[in-house]
Design a protein around this motif. Structure first.
Motif, mmCIF file in Angstrom:
data_model
loop_
_atom_site.group_PDB
_atom_site.id
_atom_site.type_symbol
_atom_site.label_atom_id
_atom_site.label_comp_id
_atom_site.label_asym_id
_atom_site.label_seq_id
_atom_site.Cartn_x
_atom_site.Cartn_y
_atom_site.Cartn_z
ATOM 1 N N LYS A 1 0.838 -1.202 0.000
ATOM 2 C CA LYS A 1 0.000 0.000 0.000
ATOM 3 C C LYS A 1 0.874 1.253 0.000
ATOM 4 O O LYS A 1 1.920 1.308 0.645
ATOM 5 C CB LYS A 1 -0.922 0.003 1.222
ATOM 6 C CG LYS A 1 -1.713 -1.301 1.428
ATOM 7 C CD LYS A 1 -2.618 -1.615 0.247
ATOM 8 C CE LYS A 1 -3.518 -2.812 0.536
ATOM 9 N NZ LYS A 1 -2.780 -4.096 0.564
ATOM 10 N N GLY B 1 -1.022 -2.101 6.241
ATOM 11 C CA GLY B 1 -1.454 -3.428 5.816
ATOM 12 C C GLY B 1 -0.787 -4.484 6.664
ATOM 13 O O GLY B 1 0.303 -4.272 7.212
ATOM 14 N N SER C 1 -6.851 -5.238 5.386
ATOM 15 C CA SER C 1 -6.421 -4.390 4.269
ATOM 16 C C SER C 1 -7.482 -3.381 3.905
ATOM 17 O O SER C 1 -7.200 -2.215 3.621
ATOM 18 C CB SER C 1 -6.075 -5.259 3.047
ATOM 19 O OG SER C 1 -5.003 -6.127 3.325
ATOM 20 N N GLU D 1 -7.549 -0.637 6.616
ATOM 21 C CA GLU D 1 -6.395 0.252 6.539
ATOM 22 C C GLU D 1 -6.418 1.100 5.274
ATOM 23 O O GLU D 1 -5.891 2.205 5.241
ATOM 24 C CB GLU D 1 -5.096 -0.580 6.576
ATOM 25 C CG GLU D 1 -4.858 -1.277 7.898
ATOM 26 C CD GLU D 1 -4.757 -0.311 9.070
ATOM 27 O OE1 GLU D 1 -4.226 0.794 8.869
ATOM 28 O OE2 GLU D 1 -5.181 -0.662 10.167
#
Length: 400
Positions: A242, A247, A395, A398
Motif C-alpha cells: 500500500k 497493511g 487491508s 487500513e
C-alpha cells in the motif's frame, strides 16, 4: 523522426566519458518487441596523443577497480530505443517504466549492496527523452561472466548446488533490504503502469522502483480482472503493498528483484555462488513471491517431491520444506528480524496461489503439475481461507 543511435555510437560516447575507447561490439540479443539490444563490448584505456603508444585512463576508471592499464576490459551494453509511447497501451507503458526502474536500481541501489551480494556495476549510463516522444536509455555494466562464467539456461533447471546458491543469494538480498525498505519514500515509487503515467503526466518523470515489485500482479493485468470479486483478487489485495505503508503484510515486505529464474543468473564453475541480473521489476513485496517463480521455473522437480508422479492434490514434501527452511533461516539471520515459521508458510501458500493465477492466464511452464497440485490443496484449506479473509478485512480497513 530521427534514426535511433546505433549501439556502437552509444557505447563509444559512454566509454569516452570514462577514458576508454571501444574495441569491439557484438549484439547478444534483441530486447522485447525490438525495443533495443544487449551487446557485449570490449574496451581499453584511451591512447594519449603524447604517450607514444602508452595508455592512460581517467580517474573514474581507476576508482572503479575494474582492471589495470593496457588491459582489454569486458562490458555489457544495454541499449533501449523504444518507439513513441502509445496511449492506454499497458504493456508498452510497463516496459518503458521497467527500463527506467532497472537503471535506477543499478545507479542508486546496487552500489549499496555488500560485496557478498554480487550484482553487475554500472560504469556509465544515459536516459534521454526527445521531443518526438522517443527516448534513449543505456547502461554499460560490468560483465558478470568474468567471475560467473556459467549461464542459467532458458526454461531449464538448476542443479542442487546452484539451487542452494540461488536461495542464499535471494535470502541475502531480501534480508538486506527488509529492515531498509521502510525508509523508502513510497510517494516516489512507480505505481501501476497507466496509473503512474497519468499521475506523473509523462514517462520521463524521475522513477525509482516499483511500489508493487514483479510484473505478474493482478492490478497491472486489467484484462484478467473480469467477473465477480474472486479468490485471485482477494489474494492480490492482500499481497499488494500500500502507498500509505499500511497493511498486515507491511512488516514482512522487502525489496524483491521481481523476475527470479535460472535465465536471469550466472554461477561460478562450481555452482556454489550465483549472481542475478535483470532488475526491471524490482520493487516492494514479499520475498516468497520471488521464490514461487524460482521453484516453479528453475528448481528440479526431484528436489520438491519424493515421487515423479504428482497427485492431483499435494501437501508440502520434505524436499520443498528443506529448501524453504534454508531460505527462511538465512533471511532472519541477515535481516535480524523475526518471522514465525507458520506465518511464513501462510505467505508461501498465498504466493503460490497468486503465481498459479498468472500462469493460468499466460501459459504454464516449469513444474506445473507440482504448482497446480499444491494450489489445489491450499484452496481447499479452510484455515488458509480464513486467514486470507482476516487479512483482506484488515487491508480494507487500513485502505479506507
Amino acid at each position: 523522426m530521427p534514426a535511433a543511435p546505433s549501439p556502437s555510437e552509444v557505447a563509444s560516447a559512454l566509454l569516452t566519458e570514462k577514458g576508454l575507447q571501444l574495441r569491439s561490439l557484438k549484439v547478444l540479443q534483441s530486447l522485447w518487441a525490438g525495443y533495443g539490444y544487449i551487446c557485449h563490448i570490449n574496451a581499453s584505456p584511451e591512447t594519449s596523443p603524447n604517450s607514444s603508444g602508452r595508455t592512460s585512463r581517467s580517474a573514474s576508471t581507476v576508482n572503479s577497480n575494474i582492471s589495470t592499464p593496457q588491459e582489454t576490459q569486458s562490458f555489457i551494453l544495454k541499449l533501449i530505443t523504444p518507439p513513441p509511447p502509445k496511449a492506454n497501451d499497458e504493456g508498452h507503458t510497463r516496459k518503458i517504466l521497467s527500463y527506467q526502474v532497472e537503471q535506477y536500481f543499478y545507479t542508486h541501489l546496487a552500489p549499496q549492496l555488500p560485496s557478498w551480494l554480487p550484482v553487475a556495476q554500472c560504469l556509465a549510463g544515459i536516459n534521454e527523452h526527445h521531443p518526438d516522444g522517443t527516448s534513449t536509455t543505456a547502461m554499460i555494466l560490468t560483465d558478470l561472466r568474468q567471475q560467473f562464467p556459467i549461464a542459467g539456461e532458458k526454461r531449464d533447471v538448476l542443479n542442487s548446488t546452484q539451487v542452494n546458491a540461488a536461495l542464499d543469494w535471494l535470502s541475502g538480498f531480501h534480508g538486506y533490504w527488509w529492515p531498509r525498505v521502510k525508509d523508502m519514500d513510497r510517494r516516489a515509487l512507480v505505481r501501476q503502469p497507466l496509473e503512474d503515467v497519468k499521475h506523473e503526466g509523462e514517462y520521463h518523470s524521475k522513477k525509482t522502483v516499483w511500489l508493487n515489485g514483479g510484473y505478474t500482479y493482478l492490478a497491472t493485468r486489467r484484462k484478467e480482472k473480469e467477473g465477480p470479486f474472486s479468490i485471485s483478487e482477494m489474494v492480490a489485495t492482500v499481497l499488494e503493498p500500500k502507498e500509505g505503508g499500511l497493511g498486515r503484510m507491511e512488516e514482512y515486505q522487502t525489496l524483491i528483484p521481481g523476475d527470479v529464474k535460472s535465465e536471469n543468473l550466472f554461477t561460478t564453475a562450481s555452482g556454489e555462488q550465483v549472481a542475478f541480473y535483470d532488475f526491471q521489476y524490482t520493487g516492494i513485496g514479499l520475498g516468497v513471491c520471488d521464490l514461487a517463480k524460482l521453484f516453479t521455473c528453475s528448481v528440479p522437480l526431484e528436489m520438491l517431491v519424493e515421487d515423479e508422479y504428482v497427485p492431483l492434490e499435494l501437501s508440502m514434501q520434505e524436499g520443498e520444506m528443506r529448501l524453504l527452511e534454508r531460505y527462511w533461516k538465512r533471511l532472519k539471520e541477515v535481516s535480524g528480524k523475526k518471522y514465525d515459521w507458520n506465518v511464513f508458510l501462510r505467505h508461501w501458500e498465498t504466493a503460490l496461489v497468486d503465481w498459479s493465477r498468472f500462469q493460468a492466464s499466460w501459459g504454464f511452464w516449469g513444474n506445473t503439475e507440482w504448482l497446480e497440485a499444491r494450489v489445489r490443496l491450499t484452496l481447499k484449506d479452510a484455515a488458509w481461507k480464513e486467514d486470507l479473509r482476516r487479512n483482506l478485512e484488515f487491508s480494507d480497513v487500513e485502505g479506507s
